[in-house]
Design an enzyme around this catalytic site. Structure first.
Site, PDB file in Angstrom:
ATOM      1  N   ASP A   1       0.881  -1.151   0.000  1.00  0.00           N
ATOM      2  CA  ASP A   1       0.000   0.000   0.000  1.00  0.00           C
ATOM      3  C   ASP A   1       0.933   1.219   0.000  1.00  0.00           C
ATOM      4  O   ASP A   1       2.097   1.112   0.370  1.00  0.00           O
ATOM      5  CB  ASP A   1      -0.852  -0.052   1.279  1.00  0.00           C
ATOM      6  CG  ASP A   1      -1.652   1.204   1.489  1.00  0.00           C
ATOM      7  OD1 ASP A   1      -2.239   1.705   0.517  1.00  0.00           O
ATOM      8  OD2 ASP A   1      -1.693   1.694   2.644  1.00  0.00           O
TER       9      ASP A   1
ATOM     10  N   ASP B   1      -0.102   5.009   0.908  1.00  0.00           N
ATOM     11  CA  ASP B   1      -0.355   5.960   1.992  1.00  0.00           C
ATOM     12  C   ASP B   1      -0.278   5.276   3.357  1.00  0.00           C
ATOM     13  O   ASP B   1      -1.072   4.388   3.654  1.00  0.00           O
ATOM     14  CB  ASP B   1      -1.751   6.577   1.832  1.00  0.00           C
ATOM     15  CG  ASP B   1      -1.868   7.424   0.575  1.00  0.00           C
ATOM     16  OD1 ASP B   1      -0.972   8.243   0.331  1.00  0.00           O
ATOM     17  OD2 ASP B   1      -2.865   7.268  -0.163  1.00  0.00           O
TER      18      ASP B   1
HETATM   19  C1  BG6 Z   1      -5.840   5.688   0.155  1.00  0.00           C
HETATM   20  C2  BG6 Z   1      -5.861   6.439   1.458  1.00  0.00           C
HETATM   21  O1  BG6 Z   1      -4.547   5.217  -0.075  1.00  0.00           O
HETATM   22  O2  BG6 Z   1      -6.238   6.527  -0.919  1.00  0.00           O
HETATM   23  C3  BG6 Z   1      -7.218   7.080   1.672  1.00  0.00           C
HETATM   24  O3  BG6 Z   1      -5.575   5.555   2.519  1.00  0.00           O
HETATM   25  C4  BG6 Z   1      -7.580   7.931   0.466  1.00  0.00           C
HETATM   26  O4  BG6 Z   1      -7.174   7.861   2.849  1.00  0.00           O
HETATM   27  C5  BG6 Z   1      -7.535   7.090  -0.796  1.00  0.00           C
HETATM   28  O5  BG6 Z   1      -8.884   8.486   0.617  1.00  0.00           O
HETATM   29  C6  BG6 Z   1      -7.866   7.892  -2.051  1.00  0.00           C
HETATM   30  O6  BG6 Z   1      -6.871   8.851  -2.238  1.00  0.00           O
HETATM   31  P1  BG6 Z   1      -6.926  10.030  -3.277  1.00  0.00           P
HETATM   32  O7  BG6 Z   1      -5.509  10.551  -3.251  1.00  0.00           O
HETATM   33  O8  BG6 Z   1      -7.287   9.454  -4.604  1.00  0.00           O
HETATM   34  O9  BG6 Z   1      -7.927  11.015  -2.791  1.00  0.00           O
HETATM   35 MG    MG Z   2      -2.748   3.094   3.675  1.00  0.00          MG
END
Ligand code: BG6
Ligand code: MG
Length: 213
Positions: A8, A10
């Site tokens: 993953d 984030d």
């Molecule tokens: C995930 C995060 O990796 O991505 C979430 O853990 C986030 O918190 C999701 O909402 C979508 O991310 P983005 O950058 O497309 O808004």
């Molecule tokens: Mg994550």
């Protein structure tokens, strides 16, 4: 026998989970309610629009679809502002070393993230070339806990799901990995990541013996 690791992004490669939290909190406050770190656990790993739904429910707020899109865009702009100054210094401890150790052991590596900002982040931390495959929020139709993101990762790497180990910081991500039939390593709290096959407290504990089980 393990042939690939899917990470993953984030909260695993970089601590962008804290920036997502700050941007959602700002939106909640602007809409007139509080948003805590505990509330935020439910949003981790979940897509942008699904996160917004959860947040609006918490605040008991009902808006039309057009307003939802505007709110999501607003959050994303704040989030992008927060990540715009990011560089290699924000890569979490031992992540790069561990990925190099995996490569030296002939293990393939991929990113499996729900984020549509994946490429921006990987480019800012200069890690785009580290991965054999990158599956991000633009390539999937169903967010975690659906296994789609990890199954597409395995497919792109040419390995079977049961030959993959997933590294995740979110409850929804651990569920997605288990739904894909993969071995799931949680990074964070044992209470939150209780469905993981193994939990390590943080990325300092990333070592090859995790995948030699
Ligand atoms: C995930 C995060 O990796 O991505 C979430 O853990 C986030 O918190 C999701 O909402 C979508 O991310 P983005 O950058 O497309 O808004
Ligand atoms: Mg994550």
């Amino acid at each position: 026998n393990i042939k690939a690791c899917i990470f993953d992004l984030d909260g695993v490669i970089v601590d962008t989970a804290k920036y997502h939290y700050l941007a959602w909190k700002r939106l909640a406050n602007e809409l007139g309610f509080d948003f805590t770190e505990k509330d935020n656990e439910k949003l981790k790993g979940v897509s942008r629009m699904e996160s917004l739904e959860i947040l609006l429910n918490l605040g008991n707020i009902k808006v039309d679809e057009e307003t939802k899109l505007k709110l999501a865009e607003k959050k994303n702009n704040w989030y992008r502002e927060l990540i715009s100054k990011m560089d290699e210094s924000e890569i979490l401890p031992r992540v790069k070393e561990f990925i190099n150790e995996l490569k030296n052991s002939n293990i393939k590596v991929a990113i499996g993230s729900s984020s549509k900002n994946t490429m921006t982040i990987l480019n800012s931390i200069k890690m785009t070339d580290f991965f054999d495959a990158i599956i991000d929020g633009n390539k999937i139709t169903k967010a975690k806990p659906d296994p789609e993101v990890f199954l597409l990762g395995a497919e792109a790497l040419g390995v079977n799901p049961n030959e993959c180990v997933v590294f995740e910081d979110a409850e929804s991500g651990i569920k997605a990995a288990k739904n894909a039939g993969m071995y799931a390593v949680g990074i964070g709290s044992k209470e939150i990541l209780k469905e993981a096959d193994k939990v390590i407290p943080n990325t300092n504990s990333l070592t090859l013996d995790i995948i030699n089980f």
